[in-house]
Every structure is written in structure tokens, then in C-alpha cells.
Design a protein around this motif. Structure first.
Motif, short mmCIF file in Angstrom:
data_model
loop_
_atom_site.label_atom_id
_atom_site.label_comp_id
_atom_site.label_asym_id
_atom_site.label_seq_id
_atom_site.Cartn_x
_atom_site.Cartn_y
_atom_site.Cartn_z
N ALA A 87 0.83 -1.20 0.00
CA ALA A 87 0.00 0.00 0.00
C ALA A 87 0.86 1.25 0.00
O ALA A 87 0.60 2.21 -0.72
N THR A 105 -4.65 3.59 -9.11
CA THR A 105 -4.27 3.55 -7.70
C THR A 105 -5.39 3.00 -6.83
O THR A 105 -5.13 2.26 -5.88
N SER A 106 -6.62 3.34 -7.15
CA SER A 106 -7.73 2.86 -6.32
C SER A 106 -7.88 1.35 -6.41
O SER A 106 -8.15 0.69 -5.40
N SER A 107 -7.70 0.79 -7.60
CA SER A 107 -7.89 -0.65 -7.75
C SER A 107 -6.73 -1.43 -7.17
O SER A 107 -6.93 -2.30 -6.31
N GLY A 136 -6.42 -0.48 -3.43
CA GLY A 136 -7.52 -1.07 -2.70
C GLY A 136 -7.40 -2.57 -2.55
O GLY A 136 -7.65 -3.14 -1.48
N CYS A 137 -6.98 -3.24 -3.61
CA CYS A 137 -6.82 -4.69 -3.56
C CYS A 137 -5.69 -5.09 -2.61
O CYS A 137 -5.78 -6.10 -1.92
N THR A 155 -4.78 -3.65 0.09
CA THR A 155 -5.12 -3.51 1.50
C THR A 155 -6.05 -4.59 2.00
O THR A 155 -6.15 -4.80 3.21
N ILE A 156 -6.75 -5.28 1.10
CA ILE A 156 -7.71 -6.30 1.57
C ILE A 156 -7.36 -7.71 1.11
O ILE A 156 -8.04 -8.66 1.47
N CYS A 167 -11.31 -8.34 -3.53
CA CYS A 167 -11.39 -7.04 -4.18
C CYS A 167 -12.55 -7.00 -5.18
O CYS A 167 -13.29 -6.02 -5.24
N LYS A 182 -15.75 -6.66 -3.37
CA LYS A 182 -15.97 -5.34 -2.79
C LYS A 182 -16.32 -4.30 -3.85
O LYS A 182 -17.24 -3.49 -3.66
N TYR A 183 -15.60 -4.33 -4.98
CA TYR A 183 -15.73 -3.24 -5.95
C TYR A 183 -16.58 -3.60 -7.17
O TYR A 183 -17.05 -2.71 -7.88
#
Length: 297
Positions: free
Chosen positions: A9, A136-138, A141-142, A144-145, A155, A158-159
């Protein structure tokens, strides 16, 4: 496991901000010499984002804004070395969005379109990956989870289609407008927009998780996202009278999970001479080579 995802991250967020530390360069594959009689390659202007600037790849262009992380080994410099234009201007900048074609990205960074004039005959770029912060969001985000379900697809669950919807509905018109704006300023130019090389393999690999900690089921989902991005960029190019340089076939097997010497994209953890999840010098040279080949130069 938590420490690994935290490191990813941090590195991805650092790359998104356009900040990095250069390390010794790896060997570069030189593109072939070009026969530049069919397409005029001068004056040549290079536009685009971090994949065009070769973010984090040492050595950097002396005097360029630090935020742009503009490398002397980016694919535009490789193309210029091959085609020998009388005039070459590189305004590529890490973190650039299509909006930065029209406005200043950061203090001391002029709008990229300022470099394009009616005399320009050749323009190259990569652009679109940063729009709507999809990249960056994908990936961020992936990262971090992913540890919550390494073998699953947390991921994607979630998205869902959030990122691909943004690409189709927002990135596409943005890229189309940017290409049309370049065409308006340089009506006689050959405009080439290069697709993004393959970042991830076709399927998840546990042996790659340490360097690219993305859950196994999310790997094909993220690859599909990149395929959608390249598809809308190709469509925008067709509609704007630009040339799309397809990197899909040539970059297969050279993703961030490939070993040093084979990979064109550096992994998120311990990248070598490039920002995390960005092309290295060999990848940039490959982008130049495909541009020469697909344009018939």
C-alpha cells in the motif's frame, strides 16, 4: 501478512504521488533503427503519464521537474534515438491525467498541450490510467484487503464493476477529447497512443504473492480491468484519427510476476529501477520497439 500488504500500500501510494528513489539501472534492450521516410517524425513531442515518463527509472532527465520523474530511458527517448528527429520535446510526467493536457499538473509543470504546435509532426503518449484514480484505487484497494482471502477474490467482491464502469463511462470520453485536442493543435501530426503493457499474469500465482500480494481470484479480475482500459483507449484512437500501439501480445509473459531479466513491469515489492508496478528500462525499450514496428517506421 499484514506487514506485506502495508508495504505494498505504501509503495503504490508513493508511486501515485510521483515520488520514488532511483536504484542502479538494469540493461536496456535497444529498439531497432527506424526507417522514418513514410511518417515524419520531426518535430517530435512526447506527452503522457508515468508509463510514458518511465517513472523511477534512472537516470532522470536533468532539469526536468522532480514531480515528473522523467527518465532518459523512457520509450520516447528510445524512439528519438532511433528516428533522430531534428526537434524532440519530452513533457511526460508521472501521475498525469488527461486533464493535465489542458492545465498545470503541479507548480512548474506547464499544461502538456503547450508543447504541441501546428508544426509538430509526431506525438506519442500513454494516458488514461490515472483518470478517475482507477489505477491507484484498484491496485491500492486490492492490496489492502488481499490478505483477508488470499485464495479468493475479496477485491472483486468489494468493488464489482466500479472501475470498469468508470473506464467506459469517464475515461473513454476523456481520452477521446485529449486526442482530439492534440489533433486540433497538430493537424498534420502522426499521433500514437501506446497501450499499457500487461501488468499481471493470466491467473493468480502463489509464488508471486510475496512481490505482488494480490489475492489469487483478483488477478484475472484486475487483468480484465486493464484489458478494458486498453480497449477504450484503442477505440478513442480510432475515433480521433490516432494510432493505437497494442502492447497486449508482446508483453504477455513479461508481467510483474516474471523474473528479473524477463519482466517488463516491476513488482510492487522491491522493484528494481522503476516505480512499483511500472515499466523498467527493458519494458520502455519494448514499448518503443512496438511503436516502430506497428507504425512501420
Amino acid at each position: 501478512m499484514r506487514r506485506t500488504t502495508s508495504v505494498l500500500a505504501t509503495t503504490l501510494f508513493t508511486a501515485a504521488l510521483g515520488v520514488g528513489v532511483a536504484v542502479p539501472a538494469t540493461a536496456k534492450v535497444s529498439p531497432p533503427k527506424a526507417n522514418h521516410h513514410s511518417i515524419k517524425t520531426s518535430p517530435y513531442v512526447a506527452l503522457g503519464d508515468s508509463y510514458a515518463s518511465a517513472a523511477g527509472v534512472a537516470p532522470l532527465v536533468a532539469g526536468a521537474p522532480a514531480t515528473c520523474s522523467r527518465s532518459t530511458l523512457n520509450f520516447a527517448h528510445d524512439l528519438a534515438a532511433a528516428t533522430q528527429p531534428r526537434s524532440f520535446t519530452d513533457v511526460t510526467c508521472s501521475g498525469a491525467k488527461t486533464a493535465d493536457f489542458y492545465g498545470s499538473q503541479a507548480p512548474g509543470v506547464a499544461p502538456q498541450l503547450d508543447a504541441v504546435t501546428k508544426k509538430t509532426r509526431f506525438v506519442t503518449m500513454t494516458i488514461g490510467g490515472n483518470d478517475e484514480d482507477v489505477f491507484t484505487s484498484s491496485f491500492f484497494g486490492c492490496a489492502t484487503i488481499s490478505a483477508t482471502d488470499v485464495l479468493g477474490n475479496p477485491c472483486q467482491r468489494k468493488y464489482g464493476t466500479t472501475f470498469t464502469d468508470a473506464i467506459v463511462n469517464q475515461t473513454y470520453p476523456n481520452v477521446l477529447a485529449a486526442l482530439k485536442a492534440v489533433r486540433k493543435k497538430a493537424p498534420a501530426a502522426t499521433i500514437a497512443i501506446v497501450g499499457y503493457p500487461q501488468i499481471l499474469p493470466e491467473v493468480g500465482r502463489l509464488d508471486c504473492y510475496r512481490s505482488m500480494p494480490i489475492a489469487m481470484g483478483d488477478v484475472p479480475w484486475l487483468k480484465h480491468e486493464q484489458d478494458v482500459l486498453n480497449a477504450v483507449i484503442a477505440r478513442a484512437a480510432r475515433h480521433a484519427g490516432a494510432r493505437f500501439i497494442d502492447m497486449a501480445a508482446s508483453s504477455r509473459g513479461h508481467d510483474a510476476c516474471a523474473p528479473v531479466g524477463t519482466r517488463w513491469i516491476e513488482p510492487a515489492i522491491a522493484p528494481v529501477n522503476a516505480f512499483p508496478v511500472h515499466p523498467n528500462a527493458t519494458g520502455e525499450a519494448a514499448m518503443a520497439e512496438q511503436t516502430l514496428l506497428q507504425l512501420g517506421l
